[in-house]
Enzyme design. Sequence first.
Site, short mmCIF file in Angstrom:
data_model
loop_
_atom_site.label_atom_id
_atom_site.label_comp_id
_atom_site.label_asym_id
_atom_site.label_seq_id
_atom_site.Cartn_x
_atom_site.Cartn_y
_atom_site.Cartn_z
N SER A 38 14.89 -51.05 61.94
CA SER A 38 16.02 -51.70 62.60
C SER A 38 16.13 -51.21 64.05
CB SER A 38 17.30 -51.42 61.79
OG SER A 38 18.41 -52.10 62.31
N ASP A 52 11.06 -53.95 60.25
CA ASP A 52 12.00 -55.01 60.61
C ASP A 52 12.79 -54.66 61.88
OD1 ASP A 52 12.64 -57.65 59.87
OD2 ASP A 52 14.62 -57.04 59.20
N HIS A 74 16.99 -56.97 55.29
CA HIS A 74 16.69 -55.98 56.33
C HIS A 74 16.16 -54.68 55.72
CE1 HIS A 74 16.88 -55.01 60.50
NE2 HIS A 74 17.91 -54.17 60.44
#
Length: 470
Positions: free
Chosen positions: A171, A194, A281
Amino acid sequence: MTQIWVLGAVLCLFGSAYADEVCYDGLGCFSDLPPWGGTKERPLAKLPWVPGMIETRFLLFTPKNKYYHEIKADAKIMKVTNYNKLKATRFIIPGYLEAKDEDWAQHMCKDMLKWDSVNCIAMEWKAGVRAPYAQAANNARVVAAQVAHMINFLMGNYKQTADKFHIIGHSLGAHAAGEVGRLVPNLARITGLDPVEPYFQGASRDVRLDTSDAAFVDVIHTDSLPFTKNKLGLGMSGNMGHIDFYPNGGELMPGCSKNSGSPSNLDGIWEGNVNFDGCNHARAYQYYSESTVKAHGFVAYPCPDKESFAAGMCFPCTGASCPLMGQSAIKFNLTSVPTGTKFFLTTGKKEPFGRYSYRAKVLLDGSVWPNPGFMYISLKGDREETESIQLHVGMLSPGFYELLINTDKDVGEIKEMTFQWNNHIFNPIKPTYSASRIELVRGKDNKTYNFCGGDRVGEKVIQSVPPCKT
């Protein structure tokens, strides 16, 4: 900017604050000018918080640790740890997640150490990431500087070189990892799990993760739907690394649902005002963690797009064209495929996520009269065997039936297959069928197995289909 004045007294202890820049001892200076703020991609200009407010921690795991050691760039502290200068070192930098998942980096270190003898450092910066989104995105810059400072300390005190370090970031942490690579040239590897989209997609390469940040950059995309109304895909789309993986197409993972809400309310993601459960996510780091113990469950196939992959057009692997997503991705020979190739694979809805892929082509022998029913096959290997897999539902009649199979078991070398069929409705004629021949192609290496069946069997009777006699 108001926060800078409020924190002015504190900042005097750590550095100097200006309208567009703040400096922290040992970490350098941070500006809110473009490309860091005031751009189309990053409309709100924010300076990062004081390091003490971010509350960064370095938690060291080694093969000799039962629990972690909290470490700092301090020779006295490091002296009483089990840090091994002869081993490679991995840093794991998390991004935003719900409270129940905030310790995943520690669990990943523990999984790695079951199979790999390394120094693993799980990062924490929970206070810094629980901020309004634009602020958290800028706090990540300080975290990156702190990691870079730690790496420089380790290299200086243990005579290590940058090619001994691998940064894994999820992230916001993925872009922090990229910033570490900018501050410490020649890192061995950066893995982006991600990498988050808002404030980074389309932004300058100085801001986001890219291939210049390490010798090898691999990226896993799991939440790459557009960040638009009622989609809110948090992850970036498009290739970013030397190798980019798109499990399940990279947008919506099995077992997860879409996020929903307004993209104008970025802070709502953090404050609970947006329908965001983090499932898509979070899958990126869940897949990576599992790959450290079950690498071959994540064979990825080069393919032009997700539609071609779903249609089976990129199956099986040929030559050395298929990498393993996750920890073993670095073993792949990048020169075997064109630059910019995307890699796709299928995962399961829940753990274990890894899948082992085959294509089965079955020649059905039996009654010429069409009969509504079901057909099933199973694989028996020298390690395990699968449960029954539905091959076909509909009319049964002699001919070929083909299916792509994804099983959660690594059965090893296939020694036998089974065939079974059921009626859809009662059939008084009592037909019989046989899998007279089965061709099975293994996805990871294009190995082909051939099996030959015997007599026809009735409904719900399991037919053993052994290898064909040569």
